[in-house]
Design a protein around this motif. Structure first.
Motif, PDB file in Angstrom:
ATOM      1  N   GLY A 139       1.086  -1.361   0.060  1.00  0.00           N
ATOM      2  CA  GLY A 139       0.013  -0.124   0.245  1.00  0.00           C
ATOM      3  C   GLY A 139       0.940   0.886   0.299  1.00  0.00           C
ATOM      4  N   LEU A 140       2.160   1.718   0.435  1.00  0.00           N
ATOM      5  CA  LEU A 140       3.256   2.348  -0.001  1.00  0.00           C
ATOM      6  C   LEU A 140       3.141   3.170  -1.519  1.00  0.00           C
ATOM      7  CD1 LEU A 140       5.096   3.846   2.350  1.00  0.00           C
ATOM      8  CD2 LEU A 140       6.505   2.873   1.014  1.00  0.00           C
ATOM      9  N   GLU A 141       2.536   2.594  -2.318  1.00  0.00           N
ATOM     10  CA  GLU A 141       2.927   3.410  -3.449  1.00  0.00           C
ATOM     11  C   GLU A 141       1.463   4.044  -3.536  1.00  0.00           C
ATOM     12  OE1 GLU A 141      -0.133  -0.736  -3.748  1.00  0.00           O
ATOM     13  OE2 GLU A 141       2.159   0.160  -2.995  1.00  0.00           O
ATOM     14  N   LEU A 142       0.614   3.756  -2.756  1.00  0.00           N
ATOM     15  CA  LEU A 142      -0.627   4.976  -3.340  1.00  0.00           C
ATOM     16  C   LEU A 142      -0.159   5.383  -2.670  1.00  0.00           C
ATOM     17  CD1 LEU A 142      -3.483   2.293  -1.599  1.00  0.00           C
ATOM     18  CD2 LEU A 142      -3.072   2.300  -4.240  1.00  0.00           C
ATOM     19  N   VAL A 143       0.967   6.718  -1.872  1.00  0.00           N
ATOM     20  CA  VAL A 143       0.916   8.021  -1.250  1.00  0.00           C
ATOM     21  C   VAL A 143       0.994   8.708  -3.097  1.00  0.00           C
ATOM     22  CG1 VAL A 143       2.281   6.968   0.182  1.00  0.00           C
ATOM     23  CG2 VAL A 143       3.569   7.538  -1.325  1.00  0.00           C
ATOM     24  N   LYS A 144       1.557   7.719  -4.323  1.00  0.00           N
ATOM     25  CA  LYS A 144       1.324   9.095  -5.580  1.00  0.00           C
ATOM     26  C   LYS A 144       0.215   8.720  -6.248  1.00  0.00           C
ATOM     27  CE  LYS A 144       3.389   8.586  -9.835  1.00  0.00           C
ATOM     28  NZ  LYS A 144       4.288   7.203 -10.302  1.00  0.00           N
ATOM     29  N   ASP A 145      -0.303   9.705  -5.853  1.00  0.00           N
ATOM     30  CA  ASP A 145      -1.583  10.591  -6.051  1.00  0.00           C
ATOM     31  C   ASP A 145      -2.544  10.429  -7.618  1.00  0.00           C
ATOM     32  OD1 ASP A 145      -3.823  11.375  -5.726  1.00  0.00           O
ATOM     33  OD2 ASP A 145      -3.434  13.436  -4.650  1.00  0.00           O
ATOM     34  N   TYR A 146      -3.164   9.458  -8.064  1.00  0.00           N
ATOM     35  CA  TYR A 146      -3.108   9.421  -9.450  1.00  0.00           C
ATOM     36  C   TYR A 146      -4.360  10.118  -9.379  1.00  0.00           C
ATOM     37  CZ  TYR A 146       0.398   6.334 -10.989  1.00  0.00           C
ATOM     38  OH  TYR A 146       1.224   5.759 -10.932  1.00  0.00           O
ATOM     39  N   GLY A 147      -5.320  10.666  -8.089  1.00  0.00           N
ATOM     40  CA  GLY A 147      -6.818  10.499  -8.563  1.00  0.00           C
ATOM     41  C   GLY A 147      -7.772   9.682  -8.591  1.00  0.00           C
TER      42      GLY A 147
ATOM     43  N   PHE B 285      -7.701  10.637 -21.597  1.00  0.00           N
ATOM     44  CA  PHE B 285      -6.469  12.032 -21.553  1.00  0.00           C
ATOM     45  C   PHE B 285      -6.768  12.493 -19.853  1.00  0.00           C
ATOM     46  CE2 PHE B 285      -7.082  16.629 -21.273  1.00  0.00           C
ATOM     47  CZ  PHE B 285      -5.935  17.116 -21.944  1.00  0.00           C
ATOM     48  N   ILE B 286      -7.463  12.461 -19.356  1.00  0.00           N
ATOM     49  CA  ILE B 286      -7.464  13.061 -17.731  1.00  0.00           C
ATOM     50  C   ILE B 286      -6.338  11.639 -16.910  1.00  0.00           C
ATOM     51  CG2 ILE B 286      -8.411  13.028 -15.808  1.00  0.00           C
ATOM     52  CD1 ILE B 286     -11.041  13.318 -17.452  1.00  0.00           C
ATOM     53  N   ALA B 287      -6.775  10.272 -17.039  1.00  0.00           N
ATOM     54  CA  ALA B 287      -5.734   9.563 -16.040  1.00  0.00           C
ATOM     55  C   ALA B 287      -4.472  10.134 -16.778  1.00  0.00           C
ATOM     56  CB  ALA B 287      -5.968   7.293 -16.987  1.00  0.00           C
ATOM     57  N   LEU B 288      -3.632  10.576 -18.313  1.00  0.00           N
ATOM     58  CA  LEU B 288      -2.510  10.530 -18.335  1.00  0.00           C
ATOM     59  C   LEU B 288      -2.407  12.112 -17.911  1.00  0.00           C
ATOM     60  CD1 LEU B 288       0.308   9.269 -19.742  1.00  0.00           C
ATOM     61  CD2 LEU B 288      -1.074  11.127 -21.776  1.00  0.00           C
TER      62      LEU B 288
ATOM     63  N   ALA C 187      -5.098   5.432 -14.603  1.00  0.00           N
ATOM     64  CA  ALA C 187      -3.834   6.016 -14.363  1.00  0.00           C
ATOM     65  C   ALA C 187      -2.083   4.510 -14.049  1.00  0.00           C
ATOM     66  CB  ALA C 187      -4.089   6.899 -13.785  1.00  0.00           C
ATOM     67  N   LYS C 188      -2.748   3.794 -14.025  1.00  0.00           N
ATOM     68  CA  LYS C 188      -1.867   2.915 -12.859  1.00  0.00           C
ATOM     69  C   LYS C 188      -1.259   1.853 -14.358  1.00  0.00           C
ATOM     70  CE  LYS C 188      -1.354   0.734  -8.912  1.00  0.00           C
ATOM     71  NZ  LYS C 188       0.087   1.495  -8.578  1.00  0.00           N
TER      72      LYS C 188
END
Length: 559
Positions: free
Chosen positions: A345-353, A455-458, A359-360
């Protein structure tokens, strides 16, 4: 709605509103929109170092009230004896980190990330943890449950190397407290080559005459100021603040204002999980090993100062017994693979909205392309080529529909002029023509509808991925994560959008025809503030779409 142009305009307009609203929410937290001004930090350095609920003069180690853990009641400690304390700063260097420790509590006071410059072309590294007039951000640990050593207790530095030598893979820095309340606390920091994760071992020695049951706390303290936006209108700001994670409730971001208002619901005591402090591109986190019970807490600890942390209760230590608890303190960039390897779960600090599900995989794909091409800009171009190839036949069908619309446009124009006073009959006749020619007036919208979520995900991938920070492409593009400094890409994108408009069938209504040319210009204004990498994506997509649409128009004789 039978006119494809009107539909496209509405799609673009709605998309613009959604994107603007989303950014307004994320950046401002329902506050002001344009150029938010960070609050002044009014807390002093001593306030930053004070544990939750304690305030004392700098020369007197404070009382050590227990931070509120998961809603549990606080256990007040005893007042430590007054003493003049000489604080020292100890700087330790590895190949990727410059860490400054404070002998008061043996705490991490400052971290500099040597492989990341604070600005493009700058020589100074990014500073994450710090303590000055403008920023308070500290990592602290200690013991509670009695008059025990805390992060305010003077600690002695045990001699050792302060720089990672050539050929050396790790170095250790040890701090040791005096006997206090029948306990001695030893902190052993292990820094490794190429690693932003610092191993922290807490060795607790019972030096008293009775058994004791202390609790270990680990906390991150930070001021509540937002980071300055790197682009106009706040388009490059992501979440800043604490976060907690456990296997039961998963990842949870916490707003500073919710801590202020006492509205935070922390996870229940658990045997897994971590606490973190998140900001754009970088993060810090305390991680305890599995099967170590921990209580989570958040608390306001001073004027504009907030803490997030964990408390680990220890079994009773008998006379002369030593107990060791291992933890990890991460302070560094939000590199997904690194974060995933440290803790679930630590990778979730990266905020993809809100489009993480798209996005992932997009990040995974563009990362693979980068590993082949060696340049993030060309990886974006290759990503567009792959996406266009994947949707080739879908787009071809849509462009064929648009080409047929253009071919029958003279008939529709004549029909609208002839039956302008009979709207119902005109609509019936238009539907008859569409049916005869097997034309779907909404078919051309499909490519746009598909592109919008991608587009939004990128956008979030480019916004959140530290790999794009200061990543060059070609010539004048030296940083894909910020707007084009000369606005060349947005201008090219605008030109390509107008060319696409020219290839589309002209609306029969004069007002719609004018709007068809005005809307792309209005929409293109937004791209002047978007990251260059995102504009590069859209420009490449436009060029490939124009090529495909021109070929189809040529084949159908409407070019």
């Amino acid at each position: 709605m039978n006119d494809i142009r009107r539909t496209i305009l509405w799609v673009i307009f709605c998309f613009s509103l959604i994107l603007l609203w989303d950014q307004w929410q994320v950046h401002n937290g329902r506050k002001a929109t344009f150029f938010p001004r960070a609050e002044d930090v009014t807390a002093t350095a001593n306030a930053a170092a004070t544990p939750a609920g304690a305030t004392t003069p700098a020369t007197v180690p404070p009382s050590t009230d227990t931070p509120a853990a998961g809603g549990a009641a606080s256990v007040p400690g005893q007042q430590q004896p007054a003493a003049e304390v000489r604080r020292e700063q100890v700087e330790v260097n590895t190949d990727v980190l410059r860490v400054t420790f404070d002998t008061e509590g043996g705490s991490v006071a400052r971290t500099a990330l040597l492989h990341y410059s604070d600005q493009l072309g700058g020589s100074e590294p990014v500073v994450l943890l710090d303590e000055n007039a403008h920023r308070v951000y500290q990592a602290q640990t200690g013991l509670i449950g009695g008059n025990f050593p805390t992060h305010k207790t003077p600690m002695a530095l045990v001699a050792g190397p302060h720089t990672l030598a050539e050929g050396q893979n790790e170095l250790k820095v040890t701090f040791e407290s005096a006997d206090l309340g029948g306990l001695k606390l030893r902190k052993i920091y292990t820094l490794r080559r190429g690693d932003y994760a610092i191993g922290v071992r807490h060795e607790i020695v019972n030096t008293g005459s009775t058994a004791v049951s202390p609790q270990l706390y680990l906390q991150i303290v930070r001021d509540g100021n937002a980071l300055p936006s790197t682009t106009p209108f706040g388009f490059a700001a992501t979440f800043t603040g604490p976060a907690v994670y456990d296997a039961e409730t998963k990842f949870k971001k916490i707003e500073f204002k919710d801590i202020e208002a006492g509205k935070v619901q922390t996870p229940a005591p658990a045997n897994d999980g971590f606490v973190a402090m998140v900001q754009h591109y970088f993060a810090s986190a305390w991680i305890l090993g599995d099967n170590v019970r921990r209580d989570f807490f958040t608390r306001k600890v001073g004027t504009n100062l907030y803490a997030v942390g964990m408390i680990a209760p220890l079994d009773a230590l008998q006379l002369g017994e030593t107990r060791a608890i291992d933890a990890t303190f991460f302070t560094g960039p939000q590199l997904e693979k690194t974060l995933e390897s440290l803790a679930p779960g630590l990778e979730l600090v990266k905020d993809y909205g809100w489009l993480t599900i798209l996005a992932k995989p997009l990040y995974w794909l563009v990362d693979k392309l980068h590993s082949i091409l060696g340049n993030w800009g060309w990886a974006i171009v290759a990503l567009v080529v792959l996406l266009k190839a994947a949707f080739f036949w879908l787009n071809a069908k849509a462009y064929s529909s648009m080409a047929k619309m253009k071919a029958i446009n003279p008939r529709v124009q004549e029909l609208r002029e002839r039956l302008k006073d009979k709207p119902q009959q005109m609509q019936q006749e238009m539907m008859r023509i569409y049916k005869e020619e097997k034309v779907n007036p909404l078919g051309g919208c499909l490519p746009i509808v598909i592109q919008i979520p991608v587009f939004i995900a990128l956008y979030w991938v480019l916004l959140s991925s530290v790999e794009f920070r200061q990543a060059p492409w070609i010539l004048w593009i030296h940083d894909l994560s910020v707007p084009d400094p000369f606005y060349i890409l947005p201008l090219l994108m605008t030109g390509s959008t107008l060319l696409q408009t020219w290839l589309n069938p002209t609306p029969p209504d004069p007002m719609q025809a004018r709007l068809m040319w005005i809307m792309p210009l209005v929409f293109s204004v937004m791209f002047f503030f978007f990251p260059a990498g995102l504009v590069l994506y859209w420009l490449t997509n436009n060029i490939l779409s124009i090529a495909q649409q021109w070929v189809i128009n040529k084949r159908l004789g409407v070019a």
